[in-house]
Design an enzyme around this catalytic site. Structure first.
Site, PDB file in Angstrom:
ATOM      1  CG  ASN A  66      -1.753   1.235   1.344  1.00  0.00           C
ATOM      2  OD1 ASN A  66      -1.804   2.038   0.410  1.00  0.00           O
ATOM      3  ND2 ASN A  66      -2.417   1.413   2.476  1.00  0.00           N
ATOM      4  CE  LYS A 101      -0.167   3.265   4.823  1.00  0.00           C
ATOM      5  NZ  LYS A 101      -0.135   3.381   6.261  1.00  0.00           N
ATOM      6  CG  HIS A 121      -6.082   1.966   5.195  1.00  0.00           C
ATOM      7  ND1 HIS A 121      -5.600   2.914   6.074  1.00  0.00           N
ATOM      8  CD2 HIS A 121      -5.083   1.082   4.984  1.00  0.00           C
ATOM      9  CE1 HIS A 121      -4.332   2.611   6.356  1.00  0.00           C
ATOM     10  NE2 HIS A 121      -3.993   1.506   5.717  1.00  0.00           N
ATOM     11  CD  GLU A 174      -2.969   5.564   6.666  1.00  0.00           C
ATOM     12  OE1 GLU A 174      -2.947   5.574   5.426  1.00  0.00           O
ATOM     13  OE2 GLU A 174      -2.061   5.032   7.355  1.00  0.00           O
ATOM     14  CD  GLU A 204      -3.471  -2.258   7.295  1.00  0.00           C
ATOM     15  OE1 GLU A 204      -2.360  -2.469   6.810  1.00  0.00           O
ATOM     16  OE2 GLU A 204      -4.162  -1.277   7.017  1.00  0.00           O
ATOM     17  N   GLY A 211       2.465   2.504  10.940  1.00  0.00           N
ATOM     18  CA  GLY A 211       3.441   3.588  10.832  1.00  0.00           C
ATOM     19  C   GLY A 211       4.111   3.955  12.139  1.00  0.00           C
ATOM     20  CB  SER A 268       5.198  -1.414  12.339  1.00  0.00           C
ATOM     21  OG  SER A 268       4.786  -0.087  12.631  1.00  0.00           O
TER      22      SER A 268
HETATM   23  P1  13P Z   1       2.940   0.656   7.695  1.00  0.00           P
HETATM   24  O1  13P Z   1       3.489  -0.621   7.099  1.00  0.00           O
HETATM   25  O2  13P Z   1       3.652   1.877   7.168  1.00  0.00           O
HETATM   26  O3  13P Z   1       2.863   0.578   9.166  1.00  0.00           O
HETATM   27  O4  13P Z   1       1.438   0.808   7.148  1.00  0.00           O
HETATM   28  C1  13P Z   1       0.566  -0.260   7.234  1.00  0.00           C
HETATM   29  C2  13P Z   1      -0.639   0.061   6.449  1.00  0.00           C
HETATM   30  O5  13P Z   1      -1.424   0.928   6.800  1.00  0.00           O
HETATM   31  C3  13P Z   1      -0.864  -0.699   5.214  1.00  0.00           C
HETATM   32  O6  13P Z   1      -2.141  -0.488   4.709  1.00  0.00           O
END
Ligand code: 13P
Length: 243
Positions: free
Chosen positions: A7, A9, A90, A92, A160, A166, A205
């Site tokens: 992903n 982002k 997601h 976010e 997640e 992150g 992470s």
């Molecule tokens: P990270 O791997 O940067 O922690 O993000 C995970 C994520 O949100 C994947 O969709």
């Protein structure tokens, strides 16, 4: 075969994606079927110049077919760009863009109807985990997203935990294993189908050092990788972490 989904982002321009694919695809040739790249919609056209068996994923779309929805992208637009997968729910999008469980349910149903495989993302917050209600929160997210879904043959879920995204602080592989088992049971009971194949990916992470440990877990069917997927050399190694 365990899945390795990237992903990106809101990262990488179209030219950046072009360089990324040129670098990574020769490295993962034998493993392409396990891999999918979720890129911002505006860059999806770049995939036209790259052949392979990897999946092309969208990070977002709107559930309506067409109309006055300024700024939105429909599933038929994605299909013309060979998109076969799309993230739904997601954290976010839930937290920053205020996507409700109701909207997530509508998006999930629309994707299934359109023939784009949704990757339903769920996860609890730190407060919820500390309060000991992580399993209840996950169950409620699943119920609300799957409430209006008819019979299915297969479904991909990404677990997640919000506090792991992150943060450099992943869940332990053992905790992920426990939650993934619970997610599979819960989905089968909501959809009243014991034959349903449910794949649960872990995200939050994931990096080069821990990917192999997660992939050893029987109920971890793959990974959804954010930050560590942005470097093609690193992500190629993650793709091969269990091979
Ligand atoms: P990270 O791997 O940067 O922690 O993000 C995970 C994520 O949100 C994947 O969709």
């Amino acid at each position: 075969m365990k899945l390795k989904f990237a992903n990106f982002k809101m990262n990488m321009t179209a030219s950046g994606l072009r360089s990324y694919l040129s670098a990574i695809l020769p490295e993962i040739k034998e493993y392409e079927k396990q891999v999918a790249f979720f890129t911002p919609c505006v860059n999806l056209f770049v995939f036209r110049d790259f052949e392979g068996e990897f999946g092309i994923g969208a990070q977002n779309f709107y559930f309506e077919e067409k109309g006055a929805f300024t700024g939105e992208v429909s599933l038929s637009m994605l299909k013309e760009l060979n998109v076969s997968l799309a993230l739904v729910g997601h954290s976010e999008r839930r937290q920053i863009f205020g996507e409700s469980n109701e909207l997530i349910g509508k998006k999930l149903s629309a994707a299934l109807k359109a023939g784009i495989e949704p990757v339903l993302c769920i996860g609890e917050s730190l407060e919820e985990r500390q309060a000991g209600v992580a399993f209840e929160v996950i169950k409620s997210q699943l119920r609300l997203a799957l409430g209006n879904v008819d019979k299915l043959k297969s479904l991909i879920i990404a677990y997640e935990p919000i506090w792991a995204i992150g943060s450099g602080n992943p869940a332990s592989p053992e905790d992920a294993e426990k939650m993934h088992g619970f997610i599979k049971e819960t989905v089968k009971s909501i959809l009243e189908s014991s034959e349903l194949s449910v794949k649960v990916l872990y995200g939050g992470s994931v990096n080069l050092e821990n990917a192999g440990e997660f992939l050893k877990m029987p109920n971890v069917d793959g990974l959804l990788v954010g930050g560590a997927s942005l470097d093609p050399a690193k992500f190629a190694k993650i793709v091969k972490a269990d091979c």
